[in-house]
Enzyme design. Sequence first.
Site, PDB file in Angstrom:
ATOM      1  CB  CYS A 101      -0.929  -0.010   1.212  1.00  0.00           C
ATOM      2  SG  CYS A 101      -2.037   1.410   1.252  1.00  0.00           S
ATOM      3  CB  CYS A 222      -6.273  -1.059   6.049  1.00  0.00           C
ATOM      4  SG  CYS A 222      -5.590  -1.555   4.458  1.00  0.00           S
TER       5      CYS A 222
END
Length: 416
Positions: A101, A222
């Site tokens: 990410c 996440c």
Amino acid sequence: MGLVRHVVCAMSGGVDSSVAALLLKRRGYNVTGVFMKNWDSLDESGVCSTERDCDDAYRVCQTLDIPFHQVSYVKEYWHDVFSNLLKEYEKGRTPNPDILCNKHIKFNHFHKYAIHTLGADAMATGHYARTSQEDEEVFQQSHTTRPTTLFRDRFEIRNPVKLCKGADLAKDQTFFLSQISQDALRQTLFPLAGLTKEFVKKMAAEAGFHHVLRKKESMGICFIGERHFENFILEYLEPKPGNFVSIEDGAVKGTHKGWFTLTLGQRAKIGGQKDAWFVVDKDIVTGDVFVAPTTNHPALFRDTVRTDRFHWIASDPPAELVRTQMMDCHFRFIHQMALIPCTVTLNMDGSVWISLSQLARALTPGQFAVLYKGDECLGSGKIIQLGPSEFTLQKGRERLVASRQQNDEPIPDPAG
């Protein structure tokens, strides 16, 4: 103060990015807060935590009286991070979405958005990390893209920027930044570089950011949130049932729903077994997951790994490694695990072999081997191959001894 610099700060709705924005404002910069949306989902109670985080980030920007934007990278995240993640699981590996990410979203798409779309002079994040350049140097560069060759021209005018550990070693996040590009690092400020987490919380309280202080720290992946990982991954991958097989005698101990629901070193939940069994290997052709009867079984310990092409942050590759093909440094493959001294050997294709000075438990393909030299994070490479386990080597030694005894050959003394 002369020219007021424009800095775009990535706001997550958490305490770290909130204090990063506060510090930038206090230093006299013209700050814009931007919230990134990377995933569409509702949590267990049907509330989208992303919306809650976005509201929290907006409230901080209101308190600081700075502009607030939100930008969606849901499509990019799916394409660059999540689909890659599913492919890795199918290959029997265990990927690290946080590192991916940062590489693809925050320090690529977001970096370009901050500099090119919002016209910022630099971007900033709330990571606990620092670089080798002073804030002023961040603003003094004309932006040029560096060549991507493996052995690039060493007579470049610019000094490469190093990524170094933050002052709070317990919170240091360089591990998660180990794949970011030199170009993004060159234009990034880390306002929390010299601060401890405790001090950051104190600053947040004094600034009145009570709504972000009350939040639990976000840990783990996440987009999964509080959900059970196996249930989550089976929403995206077809179940591929297989057997749990004992590494010691080949006996079938139970069944699983798919090797991708399991990672090396974890306890295997096997019905009807009163003792704990741990995952030590997978065979994605047969679907067998090999298990061993103790948490510290020799099948879990190895001391060599090979990566794919290694991503060097500052110098690609380090001069010492080019000169001698070998380099001593330190290794970890899990955030905050103790660093292990190691020797790195460079291969012709840019991949590396890493030999550890001691055995490490549950080295896992798909995870990133992150290297350090002193305070500097040198970069990382994805683990794609493991050396033999202690168990395999023991078996090999036993076979050798047995065959020599059969042939009446002298057995060499390993200490000799």
